[in-house]
Motif scaffolding. Sequence first.
Motif, short mmCIF file in Angstrom:
data_model
loop_
_atom_site.label_atom_id
_atom_site.label_comp_id
_atom_site.label_asym_id
_atom_site.label_seq_id
_atom_site.Cartn_x
_atom_site.Cartn_y
_atom_site.Cartn_z
N LEU A 23 0.80 -1.20 -0.05
CA LEU A 23 0.07 0.00 0.02
C LEU A 23 0.82 1.48 0.13
N VAL A 24 1.94 1.11 0.89
CA VAL A 24 2.74 2.30 0.72
C VAL A 24 3.37 2.57 -0.44
N LYS A 25 4.21 1.54 -1.08
CA LYS A 25 4.77 1.73 -2.58
C LYS A 25 3.96 2.17 -3.27
N GLY A 74 5.01 9.43 4.91
CA GLY A 74 4.94 9.33 6.61
C GLY A 74 4.00 8.04 6.79
N ALA A 75 4.42 7.28 7.56
CA ALA A 75 3.59 6.12 8.06
C ALA A 75 3.09 6.32 9.39
N ASP A 135 12.44 8.93 0.22
CA ASP A 135 12.23 8.45 -1.21
C ASP A 135 11.73 7.10 -1.57
N THR A 136 10.40 7.14 -1.07
CA THR A 136 9.88 5.80 -1.05
C THR A 136 9.50 5.22 -2.23
N THR A 169 0.92 11.72 4.15
CA THR A 169 1.02 10.65 5.18
C THR A 169 0.12 9.61 4.88
N VAL A 170 0.35 8.17 5.18
CA VAL A 170 -0.60 7.20 5.01
C VAL A 170 -1.04 6.61 6.26
#
Length: 396
Positions: A231-233, A263-264, A280-281, A316-317
Amino acid sequence: MTEFRMPSLGSDMEAGTLVEWLVAPGDTVSRGDIVAVVETQKGAIEIETFEAGVVDRLVVEPGTEVPVGTVIAHIRGAGEPAAPEAPAPEAPEAKPKPKPKAPKPAAAKPAGPAPTRVRVSPVARRRAGQLGIDPETLAGTGPGGAVSLEDVERAAAAAPATAASATRAATPPDASAAMRRAIAAAMARSKREIPHYYLSTTIDLTQALDWLEAENRRLPVAGRLLYGALLVKATALALGEVPELNGFWRDDGFVPGPGIHVGAAIALRRGGLVAPAIHDTDGKDLGAVMQALRDLVQRARGGRLRASELSDPTVTVTSLGENGVEAVFPVIYPPQVAIVGFGSVVERPWSVDGRIESRRVITASLAADHRVSDGHRGALFLRALDRRLQDPETLA
């Protein structure tokens, strides 16, 4: 000469307490070196320097509460001369006084070894007090051997009966209440100043989860991936297609992020949450994203985050899926201009090529700033997010 100032670690921070200097005048520092520990509502934060050079002067003493933006040290560049010492004020001329008689010397006490003080992070000291644990007796695993929150929690787990008794007797921690007030103030400001708009979509995650399960079968246990990394990527890559959701609202205008630093959101054991950045996700592979997530969770709950991780997120996620919530509609964290939310993965009837099948789906939501983007652009982002998750191999 560079002025090193108390950094802002988010819109909910007005001041921080300098806990400890990790450098001394004359020390050489490089960009990214940790030079101090600062206590905020989020806990003890390691502060880095963004300038290379030599520490010229430490302006603020440990234990001092300092407003954001206040100069706390001076760093001079390589080859730059040291700042001159301020001249001492001249004392007024005085008439000589008769010398007093010297007192008889007292009997000297034998000198013993100087006591060594164990370094304990403020949040760890506070938690140890609640649990009835003497932090000076613990072996520290934090920076420079400091006792961290994680060390205290580990000691408490080793003596559960004592810890439980102490916890029942303890009053609710002030730090948790302070953090809640700070978060409430930031969210109130966000809703007051930011014209939010909200969108959501349901995404079929079956293909992505099937791919993830197959991928994990070939990976060692320590390297296995959680779907949160997907999900983040996917969020980071989708932001590359709609860049106006990635950045900040500053000085009445949009400032694009210097990179995609997701931001997680991480819930803390003592209450409240933080959302440190994965830098740098979009350029990291899934394994690196998963490793970064694990590392941030461990250090956030141990009170060992760095200043840049809290000040750098460009979006932010947040996810409440592990709590069984099917959808979340979050509030933007200023000065960011968007936040992405995910609910839990649930099974639902789904139409696939004209057939009804049971599929695993997730609700994704977007809250965005109407001063920067609109519903059309937000919809393009959610469509890009969906498309990325339908092709999980491209996320690896």
